[in-house]
Scaffold this motif. Structure first.
Motif, short mmCIF file in Angstrom:
data_model
loop_
_atom_site.label_atom_id
_atom_site.label_comp_id
_atom_site.label_asym_id
_atom_site.label_seq_id
_atom_site.Cartn_x
_atom_site.Cartn_y
_atom_site.Cartn_z
N VAL A 21 39.03 36.29 31.98
CA VAL A 21 39.81 35.14 32.43
C VAL A 21 39.02 33.88 32.13
O VAL A 21 37.83 33.80 32.44
N VAL A 22 39.66 32.90 31.51
CA VAL A 22 39.04 31.58 31.37
C VAL A 22 39.63 30.74 32.49
O VAL A 22 40.82 30.42 32.49
N TYR A 23 38.79 30.43 33.47
CA TYR A 23 39.23 29.77 34.70
C TYR A 23 38.73 28.33 34.72
O TYR A 23 37.56 28.07 34.44
N VAL A 33 35.27 34.46 33.52
CA VAL A 33 35.04 35.40 34.62
C VAL A 33 35.88 36.65 34.35
O VAL A 33 36.69 36.68 33.43
N TYR A 34 35.66 37.66 35.15
CA TYR A 34 36.41 38.91 35.02
C TYR A 34 36.97 39.31 36.38
O TYR A 34 36.30 39.13 37.40
N GLY A 35 38.19 39.84 36.37
CA GLY A 35 38.76 40.30 37.62
C GLY A 35 40.03 41.10 37.38
O GLY A 35 40.66 40.98 36.33
N PRO A 36 40.42 41.90 38.36
CA PRO A 36 41.66 42.66 38.25
C PRO A 36 42.87 41.73 38.19
O PRO A 36 42.96 40.77 38.96
N PHE A 37 43.79 42.02 37.27
CA PHE A 37 44.98 41.21 37.08
C PHE A 37 46.18 42.13 37.11
O PHE A 37 46.18 43.21 36.52
N ASP A 38 47.24 41.70 37.80
CA ASP A 38 48.47 42.49 37.89
C ASP A 38 49.65 41.57 37.68
O ASP A 38 49.85 40.63 38.45
N ALA A 39 50.41 41.83 36.62
CA ALA A 39 51.58 41.00 36.33
C ALA A 39 52.87 41.75 36.61
O ALA A 39 53.94 41.35 36.16
N ALA A 56 55.29 38.19 40.31
CA ALA A 56 54.27 37.40 41.00
C ALA A 56 52.91 37.83 40.47
O ALA A 56 52.24 38.68 41.06
N PRO A 57 52.51 37.31 39.30
CA PRO A 57 51.20 37.70 38.77
C PRO A 57 50.10 37.41 39.78
O PRO A 57 50.11 36.38 40.45
N ARG A 58 49.18 38.37 39.91
CA ARG A 58 48.07 38.23 40.86
C ARG A 58 46.75 38.45 40.14
O ARG A 58 46.64 39.29 39.25
N LEU A 59 45.76 37.72 40.57
CA LEU A 59 44.41 37.82 40.02
C LEU A 59 43.43 37.84 41.18
O LEU A 59 43.55 37.04 42.11
N SER A 60 42.47 38.76 41.14
CA SER A 60 41.42 38.81 42.16
C SER A 60 40.10 38.45 41.50
O SER A 60 39.76 38.96 40.44
N LEU A 61 39.36 37.55 42.15
CA LEU A 61 38.06 37.11 41.62
C LEU A 61 37.02 37.09 42.72
O LEU A 61 37.36 36.95 43.90
N ASP A 97 42.18 36.35 46.34
CA ASP A 97 43.37 36.81 45.61
C ASP A 97 44.20 35.57 45.30
O ASP A 97 44.50 34.77 46.18
N LEU A 98 44.57 35.44 44.04
CA LEU A 98 45.31 34.27 43.58
C LEU A 98 46.70 34.69 43.13
O LEU A 98 46.86 35.68 42.41
N ARG A 99 47.70 33.96 43.56
CA ARG A 99 49.06 34.14 43.05
C ARG A 99 49.23 33.10 41.96
O ARG A 99 48.89 31.92 42.14
N LEU A 100 49.73 33.53 40.81
CA LEU A 100 49.79 32.68 39.63
C LEU A 100 51.23 32.41 39.19
O LEU A 100 52.12 33.21 39.46
N LEU A 101 51.40 31.30 38.50
CA LEU A 101 52.66 30.95 37.86
C LEU A 101 52.38 30.71 36.38
O LEU A 101 51.38 30.05 36.04
N LYS A 102 53.24 31.22 35.51
CA LYS A 102 53.07 30.93 34.08
C LYS A 102 53.27 29.43 33.88
O LYS A 102 54.19 28.84 34.42
N SER A 103 52.37 28.85 33.09
CA SER A 103 52.45 27.40 32.82
C SER A 103 53.43 27.13 31.69
O SER A 103 53.73 27.94 30.88
#
Length: 103
Positions: A21-23, A33-39, A56-61, A97-103
């Motif tokens: 992940v480029v954060y 960084v690296y983390g589990p991602f679920d789309a 609801a894409p999710r990313l854990s860091l 845990d982050l909830r993400l939105l596609k930009s």
């Protein structure tokens, strides 16, 4: 831990623990960084037989991997797809845990 340094490096490397992940925290340079991602899709059962499905894409860091605590509005890129952080949920054990939105 394993007796073999090579096995430890393979098992415990960031790449085996999630996706790259480029954060970008607002006002800071991007970090990798690296983390589990679920789309995957999530289905929620409403009252009665009504179900609603949404993405609801999710990313854990790990918080220690970031220059500061993440905030809604931060951005990240995963596998060439740009996302913005919509919701931040600390997990109580040094991660978030982050909830993400596609930009």
């Amino acid at each position: 831990l394993f007796r073999s340094a090579r096995l430890n490096a393979a098992v415990f490397s960031p790449a085996t623990l999630g996706v790259q992940v480029v954060y970008t925290c607002a006002g800071y340079a991007p970090v990798t960084v690296y983390g589990p991602f679920d789309a995957a899709a999530e289905t929620v059962q409403l009252q009665g037989d009504v179900e609603v499905t949404g993405y609801a894409p999710r990313l854990s860091l790990a918080l220690g991997d970031l220059p500061l605590a993440p905030l809604a509005g931060d951005t990240c890129t995963i596998a060439g797809v740009d996302y913005s952080v919509a919701d931040v949920r600390p997990d109580g054990s040094g991660g978030v845990d982050l909830r993400l939105l596609k930009s």
